[in-house]
Design a protein around this motif. Sequence first.
Motif, PDB file in Angstrom:
ATOM      1  N   GLN A  39       5.385   0.048   1.541  1.00 55.48           N
ATOM      2  CA  GLN A  39       4.414  -0.165   0.471  1.00 55.48           C
ATOM      3  C   GLN A  39       4.475  -1.616   0.019  1.00 55.48           C
ATOM      4  O   GLN A  39       5.543  -2.199  -0.095  1.00 55.48           O
ATOM      5  CB  GLN A  39       4.713   0.739  -0.730  1.00 55.48           C
ATOM      6  CG  GLN A  39       4.538   2.201  -0.430  1.00 55.48           C
ATOM      7  CD  GLN A  39       4.739   3.062  -1.664  1.00 55.48           C
ATOM      8  OE1 GLN A  39       5.298   2.638  -2.656  1.00 55.48           O
ATOM      9  NE2 GLN A  39       4.269   4.289  -1.576  1.00 55.48           N
ATOM     10  N   SER A  51      -0.430   1.278  -9.736  1.00 57.57           N
ATOM     11  CA  SER A  51      -1.286   2.439  -9.493  1.00 57.57           C
ATOM     12  C   SER A  51      -1.553   2.532  -7.996  1.00 57.57           C
ATOM     13  O   SER A  51      -1.339   1.577  -7.244  1.00 57.57           O
ATOM     14  CB  SER A  51      -2.604   2.296 -10.255  1.00 57.57           C
ATOM     15  OG  SER A  51      -3.362   1.238  -9.711  1.00 57.57           O
ATOM     16  N   HIS A  52      -2.037   3.663  -7.571  1.00 53.18           N
ATOM     17  CA  HIS A  52      -2.332   3.878  -6.154  1.00 53.18           C
ATOM     18  C   HIS A  52      -3.315   2.830  -5.632  1.00 53.18           C
ATOM     19  O   HIS A  52      -3.191   2.356  -4.504  1.00 53.18           O
ATOM     20  CB  HIS A  52      -2.877   5.286  -5.940  1.00 53.18           C
ATOM     21  CG  HIS A  52      -3.161   5.609  -4.514  1.00 53.18           C
ATOM     22  ND1 HIS A  52      -2.158   5.806  -3.588  1.00 53.18           N
ATOM     23  CD2 HIS A  52      -4.338   5.737  -3.837  1.00 53.18           C
ATOM     24  CE1 HIS A  52      -2.702   6.042  -2.402  1.00 53.18           C
ATOM     25  NE2 HIS A  52      -4.022   6.018  -2.522  1.00 53.18           N
ATOM     26  N   GLU A  53      -4.281   2.445  -6.441  1.00 55.64           N
ATOM     27  CA  GLU A  53      -5.290   1.468  -6.028  1.00 55.64           C
ATOM     28  C   GLU A  53      -4.707   0.055  -5.888  1.00 55.64           C
ATOM     29  O   GLU A  53      -5.260  -0.776  -5.186  1.00 55.64           O
ATOM     30  CB  GLU A  53      -6.459   1.427  -7.025  1.00 55.64           C
ATOM     31  CG  GLU A  53      -7.259   2.702  -7.092  1.00 55.64           C
ATOM     32  CD  GLU A  53      -6.597   3.769  -7.975  1.00 55.64           C
ATOM     33  OE1 GLU A  53      -5.827   3.426  -8.902  1.00 55.64           O
ATOM     34  OE2 GLU A  53      -6.842   4.951  -7.718  1.00 55.64           O
ATOM     35  N   GLN A  57      -0.180   0.757   1.638  1.00 57.37           N
ATOM     36  CA  GLN A  57       0.935   1.403   2.311  1.00 57.37           C
ATOM     37  C   GLN A  57       0.547   1.803   3.722  1.00 57.37           C
ATOM     38  O   GLN A  57      -0.627   2.006   4.024  1.00 57.37           O
ATOM     39  CB  GLN A  57       1.430   2.612   1.530  1.00 57.37           C
ATOM     40  CG  GLN A  57       0.437   3.736   1.367  1.00 57.37           C
ATOM     41  CD  GLN A  57       0.976   4.836   0.477  1.00 57.37           C
ATOM     42  OE1 GLN A  57       1.785   4.604  -0.403  1.00 57.37           O
ATOM     43  NE2 GLN A  57       0.533   6.053   0.730  1.00 57.37           N
TER      44      GLN A  57
END
Length: 171
Positions: A39, A51-53, A57
């Motif tokens: 990541q 955050s995921h955004e 990854q």
Amino acid sequence: PTETTFAVNVIKSLVNMSFEGTTQCELSWDFQGSSPILQVTSPGNTPAQSSHEDRQQVPVLIKDLCQGRLNMEISPVGGLSFTQASTSREDKEGLYDWKFFNAIVSPDEDSPTRIRDVLYDKKTMYKLLAVTKLVNADLEKVLRYFLTQVWRAKEIFDQEGISEPGKVIPG
């Protein structure tokens, strides 16, 4: 990945007080069918803070390397060699058998062929390109160009019936 296992089983070890000797051991790993994930986030942040955004990854390993077993021997001078490797099941032969690992740490006359076969494996190289892109986008571009040339050369060799790149130049 969760529940990943690594094991080292020392089969035989003869080492004197000067730490000279030989060791034979079995190494095994099992990522439970999943690859470790690389990541990347913006500088100053950790993946847990992002955050995921805001993070990228990519899985690091191809499926063939997510489980395996190697018998490793350490020579008196510290050299490594592998035998009876398996990935996914006992005595598996193929691109990622024990010869692959030996080509990396203890090259022999067959190692260039083994490395060439890995370079020709697009599934593996696309995984390498994805990981490289997260680490360094400029390096990924150079590597992608290099691999494109290697694959194009292989296509030409195949069309011309040349099985060994060394035989391109007439002797």
